[in-house]
Scaffold this motif. Structure first.
Motif, mmCIF file in Angstrom:
data_model
loop_
_atom_site.group_PDB
_atom_site.id
_atom_site.type_symbol
_atom_site.label_atom_id
_atom_site.label_comp_id
_atom_site.label_asym_id
_atom_site.label_seq_id
_atom_site.Cartn_x
_atom_site.Cartn_y
_atom_site.Cartn_z
ATOM 1 N N THR A 166 0.713 -1.151 -0.106
ATOM 2 C CA THR A 166 0.009 -0.071 0.038
ATOM 3 C C THR A 166 0.667 1.198 -0.011
ATOM 4 O OG1 THR A 166 -0.022 -0.060 2.434
ATOM 5 C CG2 THR A 166 -1.944 -1.303 1.253
ATOM 6 N N THR A 264 -1.544 -7.908 11.856
ATOM 7 C CA THR A 264 -1.187 -8.130 10.330
ATOM 8 C C THR A 264 -0.186 -7.210 9.921
ATOM 9 O OG1 THR A 264 -2.235 -8.234 8.249
ATOM 10 C CG2 THR A 264 -3.207 -6.782 9.797
ATOM 11 N N LYS A 266 -0.596 -6.296 6.430
ATOM 12 C CA LYS A 266 -0.776 -6.316 5.256
ATOM 13 C C LYS A 266 -0.648 -5.015 4.687
ATOM 14 C CE LYS A 266 -5.342 -6.749 2.607
ATOM 15 N NZ LYS A 266 -6.672 -6.887 2.826
ATOM 16 N N GLY A 267 -0.088 -5.124 3.397
ATOM 17 C CA GLY A 267 0.368 -3.774 2.799
ATOM 18 C C GLY A 267 1.800 -3.526 2.943
ATOM 19 N N HIS A 329 -4.306 -0.756 6.296
ATOM 20 C CA HIS A 329 -4.926 -2.010 6.641
ATOM 21 C C HIS A 329 -4.336 -2.671 8.018
ATOM 22 C CE1 HIS A 329 -6.919 -1.655 2.941
ATOM 23 N NE2 HIS A 329 -5.782 -1.896 2.020
#
Length: 403
Positions: A166, A264, A266-267, A329
């Motif tokens: 991201t 997490t 994530k990204g 995220h």
């Protein structure tokens, strides 16, 4: 000098791994080291490993100055990109300096094994992102310079970056070679190993007077104790100015926060690579073994402790917003935040070795954003100077190099 503000994370996590007494009687040694942070610890370790009689002094508790405020990034890249450093100091000098820094990554891995995996060292990759589209041409020049000289790097365009995570970067360099460490644990592990090899370490011992004689140096503490040494190493970091005849740098402040463990990542690109950017001042990110995120940066040109402390809440809020923007995220909560002093040199390289105007004294000044890497280089150079070995890298970092 007050080198930090807020609450650095490492001492909270690690507690007090070891304690050291103050110097309570006169002593003598071959080499005295002023500074028991990561730089002084690396110098002490390398000298004792070479059989040198060493005493380490610090006016604080061990590893409670700039070391505990460090975020523990280990990179071969310095604050001046290679293609710019070539213009500043010449191709041979610049490339040798980068390769010297690169070599330390393997040396830190070996050192971690020797210290019983006690430093939370881990190899990672490094993601160097363009902060805006206008920065891409210079970043491309940096990529080509590193590629030309044999560094393992990949060019990532916007599409590849978007596919991997991201981060809103139009381009990036991914370097295969980087690492991270807990600087607080590293310092204590090094000093404990040095003590086992015969070094004496005294903290809460302030040196108030230094006298050079024909054969060495005499240090006098605030309690009136005397330490005589043939050679002195100044590893006092950003408190070195009183020991130097000339002012070399201007102190600045940098700000950091660490999160609670997250569920997490994530990204986050390239398997939790170190992240930094082309903007000045830049932000930088890393993770920890217990799944926390550290983000730092938004430097300010001030060394005032009161100003730094006043800025900390604002900077913490700004870093929090930036972390949310980069990794939308990843839910997180801030665990603690802190600020610390740092300094940069005109060419981004440290000052290591002898200053001709300061007799019997070596300096280990790892100024810049790559301080721990520079500290290992300094430890090796000073060990070789003390033991009369030739070190081909010493000329790269000498005081009279220009720049």
């Amino acid at each position: 000098m007050d080198l930090g503000s807020g609450q650095p994370f490492w001492p909270l996590q690690n507690g007090l791994p070891a304690t050291y007494p103050p110097l309570e009687k006169n002593d003598r040694c071959t080499v005295a080291i002023i500074g028991a942070g990561v730089t002084g610890a690396l110098v002490a370790y390398h000298l004792t490993e070479a059989g040198v009689n060493v005493v380490v002094l610090d006016r604080r508790d061990v590893a409670t100055g700039s070391t505990c405020a460090s975020t523990g990034l280990l990179q071969y890249e310095i604050d001046v990109p290679l293609h710019r450093l070539i213009r500043l100091v010449g191709e041979n000098h610049a490339v040798r300096a980068y390769r010297c820094c690169h070599a330390t990554l393997g040396k830190f891995a070996s050192l971690d094994r020797k210290l019983g995996r006690a430093t939370d060292f881990s190899p990672v990759q490094s993601f160097f992102g363009a902060s805006r589209l206008a920065h891409v041409p210079a970043l491309r020049r940096e990529f080509l310079a590193r590629q030309t000289h044999g560094f393992s790097v990949d060019w990532w365009n916007r599409r590849r970056i978007a596919h991997a995570g991201t981060l809103p970067c139009p381009a990036a360099i991914l370097s295969r070679d980087a690492a991270q460490v807990d600087p607080h644990r590293l310092t204590h592990a090094l000093l404990q190993a040095a003590v086992r090899a015969g070094a004496r370490v005294f903290d809460r011992t302030a040196v108030v007077k230094r006298t050079a004689t024909r054969t060495g140096v005499t240090l006098v503490t605030a309690e009136g104790r005397r330490l005589r040494a043939r050679k002195l190493v100044i590893a006092a970091g950003y408190e070195t100015e009183p020991y130097l005849p000339d002012k070399l740098t201007r102190l600045q402040s940098t700000f950091s926060l660490i999160t609670e463990p997250v569920d997490t990542f994530k990204g986050w690109p390239a398997d939790r690579a170190l992240i930094w950017e082309t903007a000045r001042p830049y932000v930088y990110l890393r993770t920890t073994g217990d799944r926390r995120i550290i983000i730092g940066g938004y430097d300010e040109p001030t060394a005032s402790p009161s100003r730094r402390a006043a800025l900390l809440p604002h900077k913490t809020a700004a870093l929090t917003r930036r972390l949310r923007a980069l990794l939308p995220h990843v839910p997180f909560k801030v665990a603690c935040a802190w600020a610390g002093a740092f300094a940069e040199t005109p060419d981004g390289l440290p000052y290591i070795g002898e200053n001709p105007r300061v007799p019997h004294t070596y300096f280990a000044l790892g100024y810049g954003g790559n301080g721990i890497t520079f500290s290992l280089i300094a430890a090796e150079i000073i060990r070789d100077l003390v033991t009369d070995r030739t070190n081909p890298d010493a000329e790269l970092f000498r005081f009279d190099r220009g720049g």
